[in-house]
Design a protein around this motif. Structure first.
Motif, PDB file in Angstrom:
ATOM      1  N   LEU A  34       0.818  -1.212   0.000  1.00 22.74           N
ATOM      2  CA  LEU A  34       0.000   0.000   0.000  1.00 22.74           C
ATOM      3  C   LEU A  34       0.853   1.263   0.000  1.00 22.74           C
ATOM      4  O   LEU A  34       0.640   2.164  -0.811  1.00 22.74           O
ATOM      5  N   VAL A  35       1.820   1.335   0.915  1.00 22.42           N
ATOM      6  CA  VAL A  35       2.624   2.561   0.989  1.00 22.42           C
ATOM      7  C   VAL A  35       3.502   2.713  -0.243  1.00 22.42           C
ATOM      8  O   VAL A  35       3.682   3.817  -0.777  1.00 22.42           O
ATOM      9  N   GLY A  36       4.059   1.600  -0.709  1.00 23.02           N
ATOM     10  CA  GLY A  36       4.923   1.671  -1.883  1.00 23.02           C
ATOM     11  C   GLY A  36       4.169   2.046  -3.143  1.00 23.02           C
ATOM     12  O   GLY A  36       4.601   2.915  -3.903  1.00 23.02           O
TER      13      GLY A  36
ATOM     14  N   SER B 147       8.195   7.995   3.480  1.00 25.59           N
ATOM     15  CA  SER B 147       9.535   7.413   3.351  1.00 25.59           C
ATOM     16  C   SER B 147       9.701   6.706   2.013  1.00 25.59           C
ATOM     17  O   SER B 147      10.780   6.738   1.404  1.00 25.59           O
ATOM     18  N   MET B 148       8.638   6.054   1.543  1.00 30.05           N
ATOM     19  CA  MET B 148       8.682   5.468   0.209  1.00 30.05           C
ATOM     20  C   MET B 148       8.828   6.565  -0.857  1.00 30.05           C
ATOM     21  O   MET B 148       9.585   6.428  -1.819  1.00 30.05           O
ATOM     22  N   GLY B 149       8.084   7.664  -0.669  1.00 29.23           N
ATOM     23  CA  GLY B 149       8.145   8.761  -1.622  1.00 29.23           C
ATOM     24  C   GLY B 149       9.526   9.348  -1.741  1.00 29.23           C
ATOM     25  O   GLY B 149      10.002   9.656  -2.850  1.00 29.23           O
ATOM     26  N   VAL B 150      10.207   9.515  -0.601  1.00 27.88           N
ATOM     27  CA  VAL B 150      11.574  10.045  -0.632  1.00 27.88           C
ATOM     28  C   VAL B 150      12.487   9.131  -1.430  1.00 27.88           C
ATOM     29  O   VAL B 150      13.227   9.571  -2.324  1.00 27.88           O
TER      30      VAL B 150
ATOM     31  N   LEU C  21      17.361   8.967   4.784  1.00 26.82           N
ATOM     32  CA  LEU C  21      16.774   8.566   3.506  1.00 26.82           C
ATOM     33  C   LEU C  21      17.316   9.382   2.334  1.00 26.82           C
ATOM     34  O   LEU C  21      17.046   9.056   1.178  1.00 26.82           O
ATOM     35  N   GLY C  22      18.044  10.451   2.640  1.00 22.40           N
ATOM     36  CA  GLY C  22      18.658  11.243   1.574  1.00 22.40           C
ATOM     37  C   GLY C  22      17.919  12.511   1.216  1.00 22.40           C
ATOM     38  O   GLY C  22      18.242  13.153   0.209  1.00 22.40           O
TER      39      GLY C  22
END
Length: 309
Positions: free
Chosen positions: A129-131, A161-164, A189-190
């Motif tokens: 879901l998040v990804g 965090s997935m979005g980053v 996460l950069g």
């Protein structure tokens, strides 16, 4: 089969652990032996009745949309999977009933892909879901690409965090908004971290992007969505998964959908080391109510996952 279910809307107290009939398998579905199922805020929001105007509930409802497990039996029309395949899925249908907090789930093939080889069932269940939400939002309404500056909200959380990670993989510079407690995680996460403070938020972002940002992925809505709309560069794009007010601000309101091709792409990104999935806590199936409480309380550095031995 053993399953978690509810027969009326409410909080964690309405969840019951017990026996329910094994699911029937349609021609385009597979029977999956569940090994893990992730908890998401949408699970307990559906359970509370917040989406009643959008989705019918066929009681008893088994909650949960994220899953990983092993194919037990494919439907008669299924050629994509065979018995023994390890899979993950975002098993959302257009009604609430046949969720993933159970020993078995009948999953349409359009909701599944093979799980990443490099991580276990718990991490695989925490990804779909998040990804998918981050992956689809960045590629579709936001259409980000190399050289874009992207502002990601709740950048230490699940979707954020997935979005980053995905935006950086796509060649973007990322500004990540989070609470003070999440600043370190955002930097790991950069992304370039900014902290939620209504009085200073816009100035913090402008420090990194004086000319404005090319895209905003909003996951929280409210005042920070409105502030973000004023931080867009000319031609900038705004998308929210949390607040329909985004439409009045000239942006897109976005809802993730199951997609086996996108799920397979996410699995590849995990196996390539581009995307990492963090699980904060696990609970056995019979303690799903406690898992919901932990998810709703927030403050965890990773996902909450229910495991099925």
């Amino acid at each position: 089969m053993k399953a978690i279910s509810y027969r009326r809307y409410g909080g964690p107290e309405v969840l019951v652990y017990g026996e329910l009939p094994d699911p029937k398998i349609g021609p385009d579905a597979v029977l999956v032996r569940v090994r893990a199922a992730a908890v998401n805020p949408v699970d307990w929001k559906c359970q509370a009745g917040y989406l009643d105007g959008m989705m019918d509930a066929v009681f008893p409802v088994i909650p949960g949309w994220d899953v990983s497990g092993v194919v037990v039996r494919p439907g008669v029309s299924v050629t994509e999977f065979a018995e023994g395949d390890e899979v993950m899925g975002y098993v959302r249908e257009d009604f609430l009933s046949r969720g993933t907090f159970a020993e078995y789930v009948a999953a349409p093939v359009r909701t599944l892909a093979r799980k990443p080889r490099s991580v276990g069932f718990e991490e695989s269940a925490a990804l779909p879901l998040v990804g998918l939400t981050a992956y689809q939002a960045l590629r579709l309404p936001l259409a980000v690409g190399p050289g874009d500056t992207v502002l990601v909200h709740a950048a230490a959380g699940g979707v954020g965090s997935m979005g980053v990670q995905i935006a950086r993989h796509l060649g973007c510079r990322v500004i990540g908004a989070a609470r003070e407690a999440g600043r370190e995680r955002v930097a790991e996460l950069g992304a370039e971290p900014v902290v939620y403070d209504e009085a200073t938020f816009a100035d913090q972002v402008r420090t990194f992007a004086p000319q404005g940002v090319d895209a905003v992925l909003d996951t929280i809505g409210g005042p920070f969505l409105r502030l973000s709309a004023g931080l867009l560069a000319p031609g900038g794009r705004l998308a929210s998964i949390a607040d329909g007010e985004v439409l009045a601000l000239g942006g897109r309101y976005f809802w993730v959908r199951p997609d086996p091709v996108d799920l397979a792409a996410l699995a590849d990104l995990v196996d390539e080391g581009v995307v990492t999935v963090r699980v904060a806590r696990t609970f056995p199936l019979e303690q799903a109510a406690d898992a919901q409480r932990a998810n709703a309380a927030g403050g965890l550095n990773g996902k909450v996952v229910v495991t099925v031995p």
